[in-house]
Design an enzyme around this catalytic site. Structure first.
Site, PDB file in Angstrom:
ATOM      1  N   GLY A  11       0.840  -1.209   0.000  1.00  0.00           N
ATOM      2  CA  GLY A  11       0.000   0.000   0.000  1.00  0.00           C
ATOM      3  C   GLY A  11       0.869   1.251   0.000  1.00  0.00           C
ATOM      4  N   ARG A  72       1.250  -5.234  -5.672  1.00  0.00           N
ATOM      5  CA  ARG A  72       1.243  -6.448  -4.863  1.00  0.00           C
ATOM      6  C   ARG A  72       1.653  -7.563  -5.824  1.00  0.00           C
ATOM      7  NH1 ARG A  72      -2.602  -3.310  -1.706  1.00  0.00           N
ATOM      8  NH2 ARG A  72      -1.579  -3.191   0.305  1.00  0.00           N
ATOM      9  N   ASP A 103       4.313  -4.163   6.429  1.00  0.00           N
ATOM     10  CA  ASP A 103       4.534  -5.460   7.028  1.00  0.00           C
ATOM     11  C   ASP A 103       4.766  -6.593   6.004  1.00  0.00           C
ATOM     12  OD1 ASP A 103       4.438  -6.981   9.240  1.00  0.00           O
ATOM     13  OD2 ASP A 103       2.282  -7.402   9.071  1.00  0.00           O
ATOM     14  N   THR A 125       3.761   3.057   5.620  1.00  0.00           N
ATOM     15  CA  THR A 125       2.350   2.640   5.591  1.00  0.00           C
ATOM     16  C   THR A 125       1.547   3.600   6.449  1.00  0.00           C
ATOM     17  OG1 THR A 125       0.759   1.001   6.405  1.00  0.00           O
ATOM     18  CG2 THR A 125       2.917   0.908   7.383  1.00  0.00           C
ATOM     19  N   ASP A 127      -0.926   2.837   8.119  1.00  0.00           N
ATOM     20  CA  ASP A 127      -1.582   2.122   9.230  1.00  0.00           C
ATOM     21  C   ASP A 127      -0.823   2.190  10.559  1.00  0.00           C
ATOM     22  OD1 ASP A 127      -3.440   1.353   7.315  1.00  0.00           O
ATOM     23  OD2 ASP A 127      -2.340  -0.485   6.832  1.00  0.00           O
ATOM     24  N   ASP A 129       1.202   0.097  11.620  1.00  0.00           N
ATOM     25  CA  ASP A 129       1.029  -1.230  12.218  1.00  0.00           C
ATOM     26  C   ASP A 129       2.308  -2.075  12.213  1.00  0.00           C
ATOM     27  OD1 ASP A 129       1.182  -1.588   9.496  1.00  0.00           O
ATOM     28  OD2 ASP A 129      -0.504  -2.973   9.359  1.00  0.00           O
ATOM     29  N   ARG A 171      -6.370  -1.176   8.523  1.00  0.00           N
ATOM     30  CA  ARG A 171      -6.356  -2.649   8.472  1.00  0.00           C
ATOM     31  C   ARG A 171      -6.634  -3.227   9.863  1.00  0.00           C
ATOM     32  NH1 ARG A 171      -2.058  -5.003   4.227  1.00  0.00           N
ATOM     33  NH2 ARG A 171      -0.489  -4.243   5.674  1.00  0.00           N
TER      34      ARG A 171
END
Ligand code: ADP
Length: 319
Positions: A11, A72, A103, A125, A127, A129, A171
């Site tokens: 992403g 991706r 990740d 990212t 996120d 995360d 996410r």
């Protein structure tokens, strides 16, 4: 080490361009040649690799997205795919790679290092995360975008005395919801890391309503589920009319904030330094405002957790 390459994968996130620029410029500063790989691991396997000059990264520090494009790539998840990638890197006489991504991209990068290819990860990212780093590139911009949108939603929520449910990205992580919720004074913040009780949310809404407050903002992280479901539950219990806004991909775009540009510049330069110092298997992280390198193994074995004291604070402040 004479020649390095950089790619962006997974992403996209605002600030990736600033990180690419930092890799290219600091690479040249240290006497290296720098190559750009287009479309992440897809371009790596296909050999879509071009030399980047100092001027190639001019005028991109303020732009969202990634000038190297992202993708991706299922093929990279196979041993054969990764072998092809290493062959391309060897063919182009590249000695080290910087992977800017999330990740998943780091899982791939780690496997590349297992084939003996020096690879450094830079966390990009929205996120936030990725374990082991306080912040990822793009998170601050995404939070600011959400805050800007919710400020606007709040205006109409106030005018019509309505409850608004805003679903945000992230996410499986609640960081965007948590930070934006705190910054926006949301009545309730629903994140996947803290199971929610609809009764508690309803009671909170009732208490505000009894105090005379007729509008509310509830933020739902996508990892919790659909904002629409939460809205239905509130309507079932209270009979109130609600409105749901799903912010979606606006959160991934836009010009990076100063914070993200500085973070990306520091992290990109650190990735080059790590390669030059002989590190082959690390990700860059920021902890307590220090930019450092951490072994992939150590970083990826940890579980990301948002700062739960912020969650507790948000509850106190929206009493
Ligand atoms: P992000 O990096 O933003 O988390 P993804 O999870 O989609 O995004 O991962 C990006 C790419 O990284 C994938 O399309 C794939 O090519 C590669 N990747 C992800 N997970 C693995 C894995 N376990 N092994 C090898 N490559 C992986």
């Amino acid at each position: 080490m004479k020649r390095i390459a950089v790619l962006t994968s997974g992403g996209d996130a605002p600030g990736m361009n600033a990180a690419i620029r930092a890799v290219v410029r600091s690479g040249y500063y240290h006497g290296l040649e720098v190559y750009g790989v287009y479309r992440g691991y897809t371009g790596l396997i296909q050999g879509d690799i071009e030399k980047m000059e100092l001027g190639t990264v001019g005028d991109i520090i303020h732009r969202g997205g990634t000038v190297l494009y992202s993708s991706r790539c299922e093929e990279f998840k196979t041993e054969e795919g990764r072998q092809k990638a290493v062959e391309q890197l060897k063919k182009h006489q590249i000695d080290g790679l910087v992977v800017i991504g999330g990740d998943g991209s780091f899982q791939g990068a780690k496997k590349l290092t297992a084939l003996g290819f020096p690879t450094i990860g830079v966390p990009g990212t929205i996120d936030n995360d990725i374990p082991a780093t306080d912040f990822t590139i793009g998170f601050d911009t995404a939070v600011n975008t959400v805050v800007e949108c919710i400020d606007k939603i709040r205006d109409t929520a106030t005018s019509h005395e309505r409850t608004y449910i805003v679903e945000v990205m992230g996410r499986d992580a609640g960081d965007i919801a948590l930070w934006a919720g705190l910054a926006d004074g949301a009545e309730s913040i629903l994140i996947p890391e803290a199971p929610y009780q609809i009764d508690e949310i309803v009671e909170r809404l009732q208490r505000s309503s009894e105090r005379g407050k007729k509008h509310s903002i509830i933020i739902v992280a996508e990892g919790v589920g659909s904002g629409m479901d939460v809205a239905d539950k509130i309507t079932d219990r209270l009979g109130w009319e609600t409105r749901v806004t799903v912010l979606g991909h606006v959160q991934r775009g836009g010009s990076p904030t100063a914070f993200d540009r500085v973070l990306a510049s520091r992290m990109g330069a650190k990735a080059v330094e790590l390669l030059l110092s002989g590190q082959r298997d690390m990700m860059v992280a920021i902890r307590n405002n220090d930019v450092i390198g951490i072994d992939f193994d150590e970083a990826l074995s940890q579980k990301h957790q948002p700062r739960m004291e912020l969650y507790d604070l948000a509850k106190i402040l929206s009493i």
